[in-house]
Design a protein around this motif. Structure first.
Motif, mmCIF file in Angstrom:
data_model
loop_
_atom_site.group_PDB
_atom_site.id
_atom_site.type_symbol
_atom_site.label_atom_id
_atom_site.label_comp_id
_atom_site.label_asym_id
_atom_site.label_seq_id
_atom_site.Cartn_x
_atom_site.Cartn_y
_atom_site.Cartn_z
ATOM 1 N N LEU A 1 -28.547 -44.845 -15.968
ATOM 2 C CA LEU A 1 -28.887 -43.509 -16.171
ATOM 3 C C LEU A 1 -27.838 -42.409 -16.559
ATOM 4 O O LEU A 1 -26.848 -42.616 -16.482
ATOM 5 N N ALA A 2 -28.544 -41.492 -17.466
ATOM 6 C CA ALA A 2 -27.438 -40.458 -18.115
ATOM 7 C C ALA A 2 -27.288 -39.656 -16.658
ATOM 8 O O ALA A 2 -27.697 -39.495 -15.675
ATOM 9 N N PRO A 3 -25.819 -39.084 -16.910
ATOM 10 C CA PRO A 3 -25.536 -38.434 -15.716
ATOM 11 C C PRO A 3 -26.092 -37.093 -15.304
ATOM 12 O O PRO A 3 -26.379 -36.945 -14.077
ATOM 13 N N GLU A 4 -26.738 -36.656 -16.253
ATOM 14 C CA GLU A 4 -27.775 -35.400 -15.931
ATOM 15 C C GLU A 4 -28.953 -35.921 -15.165
ATOM 16 O O GLU A 4 -29.324 -35.233 -14.339
ATOM 17 N N THR A 5 -29.344 -36.865 -15.589
ATOM 18 C CA THR A 5 -30.618 -37.562 -14.830
ATOM 19 C C THR A 5 -30.450 -37.880 -13.344
ATOM 20 O O THR A 5 -31.088 -37.567 -12.617
ATOM 21 N N LYS A 6 -29.268 -38.688 -13.338
ATOM 22 C CA LYS A 6 -28.735 -39.128 -12.182
ATOM 23 C C LYS A 6 -28.588 -37.788 -11.057
ATOM 24 O O LYS A 6 -29.192 -37.765 -9.857
ATOM 25 N N GLU A 7 -28.142 -36.828 -11.712
ATOM 26 C CA GLU A 7 -27.687 -35.651 -10.941
ATOM 27 C C GLU A 7 -29.088 -34.970 -10.370
ATOM 28 O O GLU A 7 -29.156 -34.555 -9.243
ATOM 29 N N TYR A 8 -29.927 -34.947 -11.170
ATOM 30 C CA TYR A 8 -31.306 -34.221 -11.111
ATOM 31 C C TYR A 8 -31.997 -34.971 -10.134
ATOM 32 O O TYR A 8 -32.555 -34.544 -9.156
ATOM 33 N N ILE A 9 -32.132 -36.397 -10.195
ATOM 34 C CA ILE A 9 -32.787 -37.308 -9.179
ATOM 35 C C ILE A 9 -32.121 -37.148 -7.842
ATOM 36 O O ILE A 9 -33.020 -36.992 -6.890
ATOM 37 N N ALA A 10 -30.920 -37.322 -7.700
ATOM 38 C CA ALA A 10 -30.185 -36.902 -6.400
ATOM 39 C C ALA A 10 -30.336 -35.603 -5.905
ATOM 40 O O ALA A 10 -30.737 -35.497 -4.643
ATOM 41 N N GLU A 11 -30.593 -34.651 -6.544
ATOM 42 C CA GLU A 11 -30.923 -33.256 -5.900
ATOM 43 C C GLU A 11 -32.532 -33.320 -5.447
ATOM 44 O O GLU A 11 -32.640 -32.641 -4.325
ATOM 45 N N LEU A 12 -33.291 -33.998 -6.296
ATOM 46 C CA LEU A 12 -34.598 -33.838 -5.565
ATOM 47 C C LEU A 12 -34.757 -34.664 -4.330
ATOM 48 O O LEU A 12 -35.473 -34.366 -3.297
ATOM 49 N N LEU A 13 -34.096 -35.828 -4.430
ATOM 50 C CA LEU A 13 -34.043 -36.658 -3.275
ATOM 51 C C LEU A 13 -33.449 -36.047 -1.902
ATOM 52 O O LEU A 13 -33.911 -36.062 -0.845
ATOM 53 N N THR A 14 -32.335 -35.126 -2.415
ATOM 54 C CA THR A 14 -31.831 -34.426 -1.211
ATOM 55 C C THR A 14 -32.766 -33.345 -0.703
ATOM 56 O O THR A 14 -32.968 -33.340 0.704
ATOM 57 N N ASP A 15 -33.507 -32.740 -1.489
ATOM 58 C CA ASP A 15 -34.489 -31.608 -0.929
ATOM 59 C C ASP A 15 -35.605 -32.438 -0.153
ATOM 60 O O ASP A 15 -36.023 -31.871 0.634
ATOM 61 N N LEU A 16 -36.014 -33.577 -0.680
ATOM 62 C CA LEU A 16 -37.141 -34.339 -0.031
ATOM 63 C C LEU A 16 -36.612 -34.469 1.272
ATOM 64 O O LEU A 16 -37.526 -34.583 2.279
ATOM 65 N N THR A 17 -35.651 -35.276 1.407
ATOM 66 C CA THR A 17 -35.030 -35.660 2.859
ATOM 67 C C THR A 17 -34.878 -34.412 3.644
ATOM 68 O O THR A 17 -35.196 -34.748 4.942
ATOM 69 N N ALA A 18 -34.360 -33.572 3.054
ATOM 70 C CA ALA A 18 -34.404 -32.182 3.960
ATOM 71 C C ALA A 18 -35.988 -31.578 4.593
ATOM 72 O O ALA A 18 -36.124 -31.314 5.668
ATOM 73 N N ASN A 19 -36.766 -31.780 3.559
ATOM 74 C CA ASN A 19 -38.156 -31.456 3.835
ATOM 75 C C ASN A 19 -38.807 -32.225 5.044
ATOM 76 O O ASN A 19 -39.347 -31.911 6.096
ATOM 77 N N LEU A 20 -38.638 -33.596 4.739
ATOM 78 C CA LEU A 20 -39.149 -34.545 5.652
ATOM 79 C C LEU A 20 -38.544 -34.452 7.202
ATOM 80 O O LEU A 20 -39.137 -34.812 8.212
ATOM 81 N N LYS A 21 -37.124 -34.098 7.157
ATOM 82 C CA LYS A 21 -36.463 -33.799 8.429
ATOM 83 C C LYS A 21 -37.194 -32.581 9.082
ATOM 84 O O LYS A 21 -37.492 -32.521 10.670
ATOM 85 N N LYS A 22 -37.503 -31.405 8.487
ATOM 86 C CA LYS A 22 -38.147 -30.319 8.995
ATOM 87 C C LYS A 22 -39.613 -30.805 9.660
ATOM 88 O O LYS A 22 -39.984 -30.220 10.576
ATOM 89 N N ILE A 23 -40.359 -31.404 8.612
ATOM 90 C CA ILE A 23 -41.608 -32.205 9.103
ATOM 91 C C ILE A 23 -41.608 -32.560 10.484
ATOM 92 O O ILE A 23 -42.317 -32.349 11.309
ATOM 93 N N ASN A 24 -40.417 -33.500 10.488
ATOM 94 C CA ASN A 24 -40.413 -34.411 11.765
ATOM 95 C C ASN A 24 -40.188 -33.679 12.833
ATOM 96 O O ASN A 24 -40.599 -33.653 13.995
ATOM 97 N N GLN A 25 -39.097 -32.237 12.811
ATOM 98 C CA GLN A 25 -38.694 -31.842 13.612
ATOM 99 C C GLN A 25 -39.876 -30.911 14.419
ATOM 100 O O GLN A 25 -40.064 -30.788 15.533
#
Length: 669
Positions: A455-479
């Motif tokens: 993957l291109a560096p820009e694409t990898k960085e963008y996907i990592a950012e999305l996964l980070t936000d998704l993980t935070a949202n899932l934690k809030k939902i579970n809390q």
């Protein structure tokens, strides 16, 4: 001179007889209704004043006329006319039983008529006519007196005149009499000397006139003397008769004593009192009958109570009042005239009645005191029974209120259990899938690391950012899902009957939990809702024995209402208004105080006393049931023996004040 004396004396005596009899005849005629009623007036002293005045006026007419011969003829003719009227009346009423010898009356009528005609014509027809008309003139005058409204022609005027004259009597009447008599004697002597000097020229005629004058003056003097002295004599006689009458009819015993205290007079009442006759009483010393009195009357008290000892009866108690006839100074010069009047009243019955009444009062006071003690003891017993019954009734009401609250909470718990079961299933899916999704995101992070070269560096960085936000949202939902699961668990605990258990609870933590629940509940319904929450918890309150589920429901109801009120005010006022919720706790020693205040629109005075009534609400029908504050009051007041109050000001704030005792063991039992 002797003949003149006899003639003058007889004339004066005849005149006196006429003057004395004429008023009496007029008085009797007035009583019989034949003449005016004014002639029936008689004073208290027996004087026929109107009749006397009328007789005096007739005498003055004859005196003015002055012709003695013609006066005699006229009066004789009038006298014969009256006799003829009398005989004629006897003849006309000859059938009446009171008329005797009517034929004799008819004969005298004819005889008097012949004498009248012959004598009158022989003397002169003018005098005869006057004599015949004189009785008619008298009747005409009487008719005029009846009809004319002149004051002296009526009895009322004479009565007023007599009363006014009595009020204005001369104070020293004796001196007045003496002065009048002296003037009369001096005048008579002076007139006699003047007439004597005038008649000296004719000794025989002068002597005769002098005799007539002396007799006339003497008669006038006697008349004036009688006029001046008789009223006083009559008054004294009236006073004496009144005193004697009172002395005789008096109910109290009255005795008159001399200066030595010897009885001189006694009334009938004294005979009955002493049981002695008047003859036995007179001559006795009063202190022989009443030993309590001294020998000398001047040493006796004016009023005293003495004992009378009777041989055949018990002793009697007498009230004795003593007064002297003359003052003490006068008695020094008139010792032989000093008298004492003693009034004796038998008060034995009154004394016995007073003693009986006193004894009865003492007995009554003892009975009243005993009865009062009995009543006081009975009242105390009744009060104790009433207090016991009131305590029992209060306990029964408390138990009834607890049962009502439990029934309300049980019915509400049944509803809550159904809702909680329905919510828990989808909530479990949310929690489970949030955890599963969190695990999948971690795997994606690992796979992203493995495929980094591709993957291109820009694409990898963008996907990592999305996964980070998704993980935070899932934690809030579970809390939040876990928190909702906890709330649902509490609801299920309540629905299973766990609300009846008392627990030592941290009120500050419980209050914070339900503030958060109410806030998010309001946010869930109104996304635009926001409010500033200020808290001031007193950490010294410690843990308090309460039913946490029920107290939590109270907190939830009150805080939810505060959020609702501030939200509605925000909608009305816009951005210029900032909603505020202020929650405070305070330790009061044996109790704790919780204050929940909002800056909403407040509660109107006309509905303030209704807010705790079941099914009463100020919210629209689709937004409130009217049970929240009613159940809250039952929980605080009935179940926890606390107090729930509200303070408000329209347009500014509403503050609920909850007071909970730290120990309510008697209710928990």
């Amino acid at each position: 001179m002797i003949v003149t004396l006899l003639l003058a004396s007889s004339s004066l005596l005849s005149s006196a007889t006429c003057v004395s009899n004429s008023p009496r005849i007029l008085y009797q005629l007035a009583l019989d209704g034949h003449v005016s009623p004014v002639f029936a007036y008689i004073s208290r002293r027996g004087v026929l004043e109107p009749a006397l005045v009328f007789s005096l006026l007739l005498g003055l007419i004859g005196l003015v006329w002055g012709d003695v011969t013609r006066i005699v003829v006229v009066c004789s003719a009038s006298y014969v006319i009256m006799l003829m009227a009398l005989y004629l009346g006897m003849w006309l009423r000859r059938g009446s039983p009171e008329v005797r010898w009517p034929w004799w009356g008819a004969g005298f009528f004819v005889f008097d008529g012949v004498v009248l005609v012959v004598g009158g014509l022989g003397w002169g027809w003018q005098d005869l006519t006057i004599g015949v008309l004189f009785p008619v003139a008298i009747l005409a005058v009487d008719a005029a007196i009846r009809r004319i409204s002149f004051a002296p022609f009526h009895r009322a005027w004479w009565i007023r005149h007599y009363r006014a004259r009595r009020k204005s009597q001369i104070e020293d009447f004796v001196a007045f009499q003496v002065v009048v008599l002296i003037l009369l004697v001096c005048s008579a002597v002076g007139i006699g000397w003047v007439v004597r000097s005038t008649l000296d020229s004719n000794s025989s005629v002068g002597s005769n006139l002098l005799v007539v004058l002396i007799l006339t003056v003497t008669f006038i003097g006697v008349a004036i003397a009688c006029w001046t002295s008789l009223p006083q004599v009559v008054s004294m006689d009236e006073a004496r008769e009144a005193a004697e009458q009172l002395f005789v009819i008096a109910i109290d015993a009255i005795v008159v004593l001399d200066e030595n205290g010897m009885i001189r007079q006694a009334n009938p009442a004294s005979e009955r009192l002493f049981e002695l006759s008047t003859g036995q009483l007179i001559g006795r010393h009063l202190n022989k009958l009443l030993p309590g009195l001294a020998n000398q009357p001047e040493r006796w008290p004016s009023r005293s109570e003495q004992t009378l000892n009777l041989p055949a009866e018990d002793s009697r108690i007498l009230e004795v009042a003593i007064s002297d006839r003359f003052s003490q100074d006068a008695s020094l010069f008139n010792q032989e005239l000093q008298e004492y009047v003693v009034i004796l009243r038998d008060i034995t019955d009154r004394k016995q009645a007073q003693e009986s009444l006193q004894k009865a009062n003492e007995e009554l006071e003892i009975k009243v005191e005993n009865r009062t003690s009995e009543l006081r003891y009975t009242v105390e017993q009744l009060q104790n029974e009433i207090e016991e019954r009131q305590q029992i009734e209060a306990n029964l009401r408390a138990m009834q209120n607890q049962i009502v609250v439990q029934e309300k909470l049980a019915s509400l718990g049944s509803l809550t259990a159904g809702i909680a079961h329905e919510i828990r299933n989808p909530l479990n899916f949310v929690n489970n899938f949030s955890e599963l999704s969190a695990e999948l995101t971690e795997e994606l992070f690992e796979e992203l690391g493995n495929q980094a070269e591709r993957l291109a560096p820009e694409t990898k960085e963008y996907i990592a950012e999305l996964l980070t936000d998704l993980t935070a949202n899932l934690k809030k939902i579970n809390q939040h899902g876990q928190r909702a699961d906890k709330i649902v668990g509490n609801m299920l605990l309540h629905s299973r009957g766990q609300s009846g258990h008392w627990e030592a609870t941290d009120i500050n933590s419980l209050l914070a939990e339900y503030i958060n629940l109410a806030y998010h509940g309001m946010r869930a319904k109104e996304a635009a809702f926001n409010i500033t929450i200020e808290t001031d918890y007193d950490n010294d309150i410690g843990e308090v024995d309460v039913v946490p589920q029920d107290i939590g429901r109270v907190f939830l109801n009150i805080i939810s209402n505060a959020c609702y009120a501030t939200y509605k005010k925000k909608q009305e006022m816009g951005e210029v208004f900032s909603p505020l919720l202020d929650v405070r706790t305070r330790n009061l020693g044996d109790a704790i105080e919780i204050r929940i205040r909002d800056n909403g629109s407040g509660i109107k005075p006309e509905v303030l006393d209704k807010i705790f009534n079941p099914f009463f609400t100020t919210k629209p029908p689709a937004e409130g049931t009217g049970l929240g504050l009613s159940i809250s009051q039952d929980v605080i007041v009935q179940q926890h023996q606390g107090e729930l109050k509200v303070e408000t000001e329209v347009g500014k704030y509403t503050e609920f004040i909850i007071t909970l005792p730290k120990k309510v063991a008697e209710i928990k039992e």
